[in-house]
Design a protein around this motif. Structure first.
Motif, PDB file in Angstrom:
ATOM      1  N   ASP A 259      27.440  42.916  39.614  1.00  0.00           N
ATOM      2  CA  ASP A 259      28.032  42.935  38.285  1.00  0.00           C
ATOM      3  C   ASP A 259      27.257  43.891  37.378  1.00  0.00           C
ATOM      4  OD1 ASP A 259      29.788  42.229  36.333  1.00  0.00           O
ATOM      5  OD2 ASP A 259      28.528  40.583  35.595  1.00  0.00           O
ATOM      6  N   ALA A 260      27.975  44.807  36.766  1.00  0.00           N
ATOM      7  CA  ALA A 260      27.346  45.698  35.782  1.00  0.00           C
ATOM      8  C   ALA A 260      27.956  45.396  34.429  1.00  0.00           C
ATOM      9  CB  ALA A 260      27.584  47.152  36.161  1.00  0.00           C
ATOM     10  N   LYS A 261      27.096  45.159  33.449  1.00  0.00           N
ATOM     11  CA  LYS A 261      27.599  44.866  32.098  1.00  0.00           C
ATOM     12  C   LYS A 261      27.260  46.037  31.197  1.00  0.00           C
ATOM     13  CE  LYS A 261      28.044  39.995  31.504  1.00  0.00           C
ATOM     14  NZ  LYS A 261      27.706  39.642  32.908  1.00  0.00           N
ATOM     15  N   PHE A 262      28.159  46.316  30.276  1.00  0.00           N
ATOM     16  CA  PHE A 262      27.944  47.420  29.338  1.00  0.00           C
ATOM     17  C   PHE A 262      28.146  46.905  27.923  1.00  0.00           C
ATOM     18  CE2 PHE A 262      29.196  49.044  33.373  1.00  0.00           C
ATOM     19  CZ  PHE A 262      28.370  50.132  33.567  1.00  0.00           C
ATOM     20  N   PRO A 272      24.722  51.034  29.466  1.00  0.00           N
ATOM     21  CA  PRO A 272      24.497  49.914  30.381  1.00  0.00           C
ATOM     22  C   PRO A 272      23.666  48.827  29.737  1.00  0.00           C
ATOM     23  CG  PRO A 272      23.564  51.961  31.254  1.00  0.00           C
ATOM     24  CD  PRO A 272      24.275  52.306  29.995  1.00  0.00           C
ATOM     25  N   ASP A 273      24.013  47.585  30.022  1.00  0.00           N
ATOM     26  CA  ASP A 273      23.307  46.463  29.431  1.00  0.00           C
ATOM     27  C   ASP A 273      22.512  45.733  30.512  1.00  0.00           C
ATOM     28  OD1 ASP A 273      22.470  44.519  27.729  1.00  0.00           O
ATOM     29  OD2 ASP A 273      24.321  43.352  27.831  1.00  0.00           O
ATOM     30  N   GLN A 274      23.138  45.370  31.595  1.00  0.00           N
ATOM     31  CA  GLN A 274      22.409  44.707  32.679  1.00  0.00           C
ATOM     32  C   GLN A 274      23.177  44.861  33.994  1.00  0.00           C
ATOM     33  OE1 GLN A 274      19.785  44.075  34.192  1.00  0.00           O
ATOM     34  NE2 GLN A 274      18.956  42.414  32.958  1.00  0.00           N
ATOM     35  N   TYR A 275      22.420  44.983  35.082  1.00  0.00           N
ATOM     36  CA  TYR A 275      23.014  44.963  36.421  1.00  0.00           C
ATOM     37  C   TYR A 275      22.480  43.754  37.156  1.00  0.00           C
ATOM     38  CZ  TYR A 275      23.073  50.025  35.445  1.00  0.00           C
ATOM     39  OH  TYR A 275      23.212  51.253  34.878  1.00  0.00           O
ATOM     40  N   THR A 276      23.336  43.065  37.836  1.00  0.00           N
ATOM     41  CA  THR A 276      22.846  41.965  38.665  1.00  0.00           C
ATOM     42  C   THR A 276      23.557  41.988  40.001  1.00  0.00           C
ATOM     43  OG1 THR A 276      24.489  40.544  37.654  1.00  0.00           O
ATOM     44  CG2 THR A 276      22.243  40.348  36.818  1.00  0.00           C
ATOM     45  N   ALA A 277      22.829  41.603  41.038  1.00  0.00           N
ATOM     46  CA  ALA A 277      23.427  41.471  42.364  1.00  0.00           C
ATOM     47  C   ALA A 277      23.025  40.110  42.904  1.00  0.00           C
ATOM     48  CB  ALA A 277      22.926  42.578  43.277  1.00  0.00           C
ATOM     49  N   GLY A 311      20.983  52.016  41.532  1.00  0.00           N
ATOM     50  CA  GLY A 311      22.137  52.493  40.781  1.00  0.00           C
ATOM     51  C   GLY A 311      23.370  51.753  41.279  1.00  0.00           C
ATOM     52  N   HIS A 312      24.506  52.124  40.746  1.00  0.00           N
ATOM     53  CA  HIS A 312      25.719  51.448  41.193  1.00  0.00           C
ATOM     54  C   HIS A 312      26.921  52.322  40.921  1.00  0.00           C
ATOM     55  CE1 HIS A 312      27.515  50.284  37.259  1.00  0.00           C
ATOM     56  NE2 HIS A 312      26.313  50.714  36.901  1.00  0.00           N
ATOM     57  N   GLY A 313      28.054  51.880  41.392  1.00  0.00           N
ATOM     58  CA  GLY A 313      29.273  52.628  41.165  1.00  0.00           C
ATOM     59  C   GLY A 313      30.464  51.787  41.628  1.00  0.00           C
ATOM     60  N   TYR A 314      31.645  52.386  41.558  1.00  0.00           N
ATOM     61  CA  TYR A 314      32.847  51.649  41.944  1.00  0.00           C
ATOM     62  C   TYR A 314      33.333  52.086  43.310  1.00  0.00           C
ATOM     63  CZ  TYR A 314      32.970  49.793  37.289  1.00  0.00           C
ATOM     64  OH  TYR A 314      32.638  49.124  36.151  1.00  0.00           O
ATOM     65  N   ALA A 315      33.958  51.150  44.004  1.00  0.00           N
ATOM     66  CA  ALA A 315      34.516  51.429  45.322  1.00  0.00           C
ATOM     67  C   ALA A 315      35.949  50.911  45.347  1.00  0.00           C
ATOM     68  CB  ALA A 315      33.681  50.745  46.399  1.00  0.00           C
ATOM     69  N   PRO A 316      36.933  51.821  45.206  1.00  0.00           N
ATOM     70  CA  PRO A 316      38.332  51.370  45.262  1.00  0.00           C
ATOM     71  C   PRO A 316      38.664  50.877  46.667  1.00  0.00           C
ATOM     72  CG  PRO A 316      38.201  53.761  45.180  1.00  0.00           C
ATOM     73  CD  PRO A 316      36.814  53.257  44.975  1.00  0.00           C
ATOM     74  N   GLU A 447      32.764  46.890  43.546  1.00  0.00           N
ATOM     75  CA  GLU A 447      31.605  47.637  43.088  1.00  0.00           C
ATOM     76  C   GLU A 447      30.635  47.806  44.235  1.00  0.00           C
ATOM     77  OE1 GLU A 447      30.045  47.140  39.059  1.00  0.00           O
ATOM     78  OE2 GLU A 447      31.368  45.409  38.909  1.00  0.00           O
ATOM     79  N   PHE A 448      29.897  48.901  44.181  1.00  0.00           N
ATOM     80  CA  PHE A 448      28.837  49.043  45.175  1.00  0.00           C
ATOM     81  C   PHE A 448      27.507  49.211  44.447  1.00  0.00           C
ATOM     82  CE2 PHE A 448      29.680  53.576  44.406  1.00  0.00           C
ATOM     83  CZ  PHE A 448      28.402  54.094  44.376  1.00  0.00           C
ATOM     84  N   ALA A 449      26.431  48.918  45.153  1.00  0.00           N
ATOM     85  CA  ALA A 449      25.095  49.112  44.602  1.00  0.00           C
ATOM     86  C   ALA A 449      24.348  50.079  45.498  1.00  0.00           C
ATOM     87  CB  ALA A 449      24.357  47.788  44.531  1.00  0.00           C
ATOM     88  N   ASN A 450      23.536  50.894  44.844  1.00  0.00           N
ATOM     89  CA  ASN A 450      22.639  51.783  45.548  1.00  0.00           C
ATOM     90  C   ASN A 450      21.330  51.028  45.653  1.00  0.00           C
ATOM     91  OD1 ASN A 450      21.883  54.204  46.636  1.00  0.00           O
ATOM     92  ND2 ASN A 450      22.864  55.336  44.973  1.00  0.00           N
ATOM     93  N   VAL A 451      20.964  50.680  46.873  1.00  0.00           N
ATOM     94  CA  VAL A 451      19.841  49.770  47.050  1.00  0.00           C
ATOM     95  C   VAL A 451      18.697  50.511  47.705  1.00  0.00           C
ATOM     96  CG1 VAL A 451      19.082  47.761  48.376  1.00  0.00           C
ATOM     97  CG2 VAL A 451      21.260  47.719  47.166  1.00  0.00           C
ATOM     98  N   GLN A 452      17.494  50.270  47.201  1.00  0.00           N
ATOM     99  CA  GLN A 452      16.329  50.838  47.854  1.00  0.00           C
ATOM    100  C   GLN A 452      15.504  49.724  48.495  1.00  0.00           C
ATOM    101  OE1 GLN A 452      12.703  52.510  45.743  1.00  0.00           O
ATOM    102  NE2 GLN A 452      13.500  54.319  46.721  1.00  0.00           N
ATOM    103  N   VAL A 453      15.075  49.982  49.716  1.00  0.00           N
ATOM    104  CA  VAL A 453      14.181  49.045  50.397  1.00  0.00           C
ATOM    105  C   VAL A 453      12.833  49.734  50.512  1.00  0.00           C
ATOM    106  CG1 VAL A 453      13.775  47.716  52.496  1.00  0.00           C
ATOM    107  CG2 VAL A 453      16.106  48.086  51.680  1.00  0.00           C
ATOM    108  N   ALA A 454      11.776  49.074  50.059  1.00  0.00           N
ATOM    109  CA  ALA A 454      10.467  49.723  50.082  1.00  0.00           C
ATOM    110  C   ALA A 454       9.416  48.780  50.630  1.00  0.00           C
ATOM    111  CB  ALA A 454      10.070  50.168  48.668  1.00  0.00           C
TER     112      ALA A 454
END
Ligand code: HEM
Lengths: 533, 331
Positions: A259-262, A272-277, A311-316, A447-454
């Protein structure tokens, strides 16, 4: 001279000015080089080089952070680019010359600090040296006369200084001057300095360890999809040099909801206000399912590996049927955001469609405009999915996916295809393609999220070292090593002449106050102590 | 009051601060021009003290030369200096009000963007300077540089950096922001005071070095004559920088801890990180120089000034200059 006193106090040739010595062959030369390397002057120069050497890394694009920009830079600067590259200026912090600077600095540091540690250990058991004859030369010096006996003055001085936790020269040891007290305090200054410098070495070890065995990878995950921590799942993966697949923690997770809130209004509407997964994860194959919420600044931690939202974005989501009426494609397609309102672009490739392969250019507007400007094309008016709409261009022919040349998933090679037309769809709408080629349905916007694993196994060591360094440097700079003396002598008229003096290792504003306090504690001291500059 | 009204109040307070500081600058300038007698007398006293400390070393003939030229009985004309201090106190109050109003308007600590950092840094620096005066009267001599520097900062803040009061972007929503930013603001404000003292040191030292030569005269010497003794300024510089160094170290470490949570790595050498590192290393070099024979004095003061330059670049340069660099690819 106080300057000599200072050196005596430090008890260390902190700047061993390289003296010219008769040549002693190889050993002599080596010793000379070591002297040079561990001198304060060299440390100073190396510090400068370190500062100077880190600058180009902020001027030129760096491979580690933005490989694409390095490529662009090389394209734009064909003459000078390769030279800069040869000098390592696109990889400053991994370059050999940068390593040379900091390794030399660390060597110099070790050479400087290790002898100091031994010196300090010996110093710990030593007693303050005897009271110097001429106290008037000390930076702080007070005298007064009193009717109290010298014995009373000395006793009072001992009592006060002991109470103030000074280390005292035992009376028995001061055979030459039984009429005075010599005291010293502030040994933590040296401890702090040593802890600080040693911690810098440890910090470097922590950083090196982490970059040797650690790794970082990124992956795009659409809502509802899962991820298992194996090499093949990553879109991009940067291992350390000592990496092996055994270091991949065997966890897996599913992104249940993103969820991305604006901001809906105000001057920064659309910011952007908050992103949550919300995720469900397992630490390993046998472990129980657990849930967690990943937010910006709040990663998911699994056995030392961390999962972040970058990051995030939309996925139709589309369903494509071919000319035979078979479902040949169904699923979500991540789209690349193009602007702050998340107008996004992607392509759908359907190689299995009959009679011919199908391809679609897709522009997504999460909140569709009332009217599309024909000059600029469709553009979303708000980043949240309030009124999603997709703008399609359909192509039929050969996608070229079997040619063996790796293809960009976000680009359509339409050189061997024929355009079928354009159409825009709202959620749930279907476009029936001309000439019986099939149809495409816009099922909804995911929606999709760009996820980093470190994974960085050295980070705890680095943190502990950094904290120790911080404590050390604070001690070193706030605590001052200083000596205080009190001498009481009886003059010809039977009065007691009292001298109080103090010396600090480096400028220390509080020295005057401390000497004042010692003075005030002595019997017969002038009550009003004048403020001294 | 609505959020908008608070934002306007904040702006009005910041503008008022600029006007008051401008007058304060004039007052300190007038003090330099008029307050000669007092400054000379003070400086001579200090030099005499330091001379005594040095055991009458011949190398300090400078002090003797000044002594003879000073008239210790000259009536102290402190009016302008007092006016300057009063005006700066007023300015400090106004800008603190401006910062608070900004925070109320945005409903969060006002450290979300460059404009807010800058006005907070100005408030911190002015409050520290005014607050230290009772304990350290010699800090008053820094007045003119402190006021000038903060006037410039506020000018840049208002003209270049101004942004509407607003909410934070998600990346900034972390308690680490408050820890990291407040440490950085305090440390850099104190660094700035120390480095500004080093600027004055260079003038005072130049004057003292030339004090015996016949070629004296000109503006720089006139300024030098009115400054406190160089070793006094050197001391102020060292003590402030020594105080700020651990705090800056802490700010950098706190930033790294935060980066580790936000971006998955604690250190990534992005331009901001590079320049805060450069600042740290340069000030470490300053502390080393202070402890190394042959580097004390002028070289050390120059390093302190380089440190301030590095900090200012990490603050303004990185945000203004490197954002521009980002666009080279598209051009
Ligand atoms: C990463 C590099 C280094 C950093 C960041 C650093 C930082 C510092 C700092 C902040 C101080 C001030 C503490 C004080 O004044 O008491 C200091 C003091 C000192 N450093 Fe370093 N240092 C570094 C490398 C070195 C090296 C290579 C040497 C030896 C050649 C060295 C020798 C010393 C000594 C002897 C002091 C004490 C000076 C005194 O007695 O006041 N340092 N260092």
């Amino acid at each position: 001279m106080p300057a000599d006193q200072l050196n005596a106090l430090t008890n260390l040739p902190s700047d061993r000015a390289p003296t010219r010595q008769p040549t002693l062959g190889v050993i002599g030369a080596l010793r000379w080089m070591w002297r040079q390397l561990t001198s304060m002057r060299t440390a100073l120069i190396l510090l400068f080089l370190l500062a100077l050497g880190s600058v180009p890394g902020s001027v030129f694009p760096q491979r580690g952070a933005s490989p694409l920009r390095v490529g662009e830079y090389l394209q734009d600067h064909q003459t000078i680019g390769p030279w800069l590259d040869r000098l390592g200026l696109f990889d400053v912090y991994a370059s050999s010359w940068f390593a040379a600077i900091y390794l030399l600095l660390m060597l110099s540091l070790a050479g400087c600090i290790v002898p100091r540690c031994f010196h300090y250990a010996r110093n710990l058991r030593s007693v303050p040296p005897a009271t110097p004859r001429n106290l008037a030369r000390m930076p702080e010096h007070r005298t007064f006369t009193t009717t109290a006996t010298d014995g009373e003055v000395i006793d009072a001085a001992y009592a006060w200084l002991r109470g103030a936790r000074f280390r005292l020269r035992p009376a028995a040891a001061s055979a030459t001057a039984p009429d005075s007290v010599a005291a010293e305090k502030g040994y933590l200054h040296e401890v702090g300095n040593l802890v600080f410098h040693v911690s810098l070495l440890v910090l470097l070890v922590g950083v090196a360890w982490g970059s040797w065995l650690g790794y970082r990878g990124t992956v795009v995950i659409v809502e509802g999809e899962g991820f298992a921590n194996t090499l093949t799942q990553y879109d991009d993966f940067v291992p350390g040099r000592g990496f092996s697949t055994g270091l991949l923690a065997p966890f897996s997770f599913t992104m249940d909801e993103f969820d991305a809130k604006f901001l809906e209004d105000g001057p920064n509407r659309g910011q952007p206000d908050q992103y949550t997964a919300d995720v469900t994860y397992r630490e390993d194959l046998e472990a129980d399912l657990q849930t967690d919420r990943i937010e910006v600044n709040n990663p998911l931690g699994v056995n030392g590996t961390k999962v972040f939202l970058l990051g995030h974005g939309y996925a139709p989501v589309f369903t494509v049927r071919d000319g035979d009426g078979d479902v040949v494609f169904s699923g979500a397609v991540p789209a690349l955001p193009q602007d702050a309102a998340f107008t996004s672009e992607t392509v759908v490739k359907v190689p299995d469609a009959q009679p011919e392969q199908l391809g679609f250019n897709v522009t997504v507007a999460p909140t569709a405009p009332d009217k599309v400007d024909p000059a600029t094309g469709p553009a979303s008016i708000f980043p949240e999915a309030n009124d999603p709409r997709v703008y399609l261009g359909a192509w039929a022919g050969d996608l070229g996916v079997n040619s063996g040349v790796p293809q960009n998933v976000y680009q359509l090679d339409s050189s061997a295809m024929e355009q079928l037309g354009r159409k825009d769809l709202g959620v749930g709408e279907t476009w029936t393609l001309p000439d019986g080629r099939g149809s495409i349905t816009f099922d909804g916007l995911s929606e999709f999220a760009n996820v980093q694993v470190a994974y960085d196994p050295g980070r705890w060591l680095a943190l502990v070292a950094a904290v120790a360094a911080m404590v050390g440097v604070s001690l070193s700079l706030l605590v001052r090593r200083r000596r205080v003396w009190v001498r009481a002598t009886t003059d010809s008229e039977g009065r007691t002449l009292v001298e109080v003096a103090g010396l600090a290792q480096t400028e220390w504003a509080a020295l005057a106050r401390e000497v004042d306090a010692v003075e005030a504690a002595l019997p017969g001291a002038p009550k009003a102590v004048k403020e001294q500059t | 009051m609505s959020s908008q009204t608070w934002a306007y109040t904040s702006n009005a307070l910041v503008y008022s601060t600029i006007i008051v500081l401008a007058f304060s600058l004039l007052a300190f300038a007038a003090d330099l021009a008029v307050g000669t007698g007092r400054k000379r007398a003070d400086a001579a006293k200090l030099r005499r003290a330091s001379l005594a400390r040095q055991g009458g070393n011949g190398a300090r003939g400078v002090g003797a030369a000044v002594l003879t030229s000073a008239s210790p009985e000259a009536p102290a004309d402190e009016r302008w200096a007092r006016v300057g201090v009063s005006l700066t106190t007023l300015a400090a109050t106004l800008v603190v009000g401006g910062v608070v109003a900004r925070g109320v308007s945005a409903q969060r600590p006002p450290w979300g963007n460059m404009y807010e950092f800058t006005i907070t840094a100005v408030a911190t620096m002015l409050v520290i300077w005014v607050g230290m005066l009772p304990r350290r009267p010699d800090w008053r001599d820094l007045g003119i540089v402190v006021v000038l520097f903060n006037l410039l900062l506020l000018g840049v803040a208002v003209l270049v950096l101004y942004t509407e009061s607003a909410q934070l972007v998600p990346a900034l929503k972390s308690y680490w922001l408050w820890i990291h930013v407040s440490a950085a603001i305090i440390a850099s404000s104190v660094f700035a005071v120390g480095s500004l003292a080093s600027v004055l040191y260079l003038f005072a030292e130049r004057y003292e070095r030339r004090a015996t030569s016949l070629s004296r005269g000109g503006l720089l010497d006139a300024l030098g004559a009115r400054l406190p003794a160089s070793d006094q300024l050197d001391k102020v510089a060292y003590q402030t920088i020594a105080f700020a160094f651990p705090l800056w170290f802490f700010a950098v470490v706190a930033g790294a801890v935060w980066a580790e949570d936000a971006w998955g790595r604690y250190w990534g050498w992005d331009p901001k990180e590079v320049w805060s590192f450069v600042t740290l290393v340069v000030y470490a070099a300053y502390l080393h120089a202070r402890a190394t024979a042959g580097w004390r004095g002028r070289p050390a003061a120059i390093i302190a000034i380089v440190g301030l330059a590095a900090f200012l670049f990490s603050y303004f340069g990185v945000n203004i200059f490197f954002v521009g660099l980002h666009s080279y690819g598209g051009a």
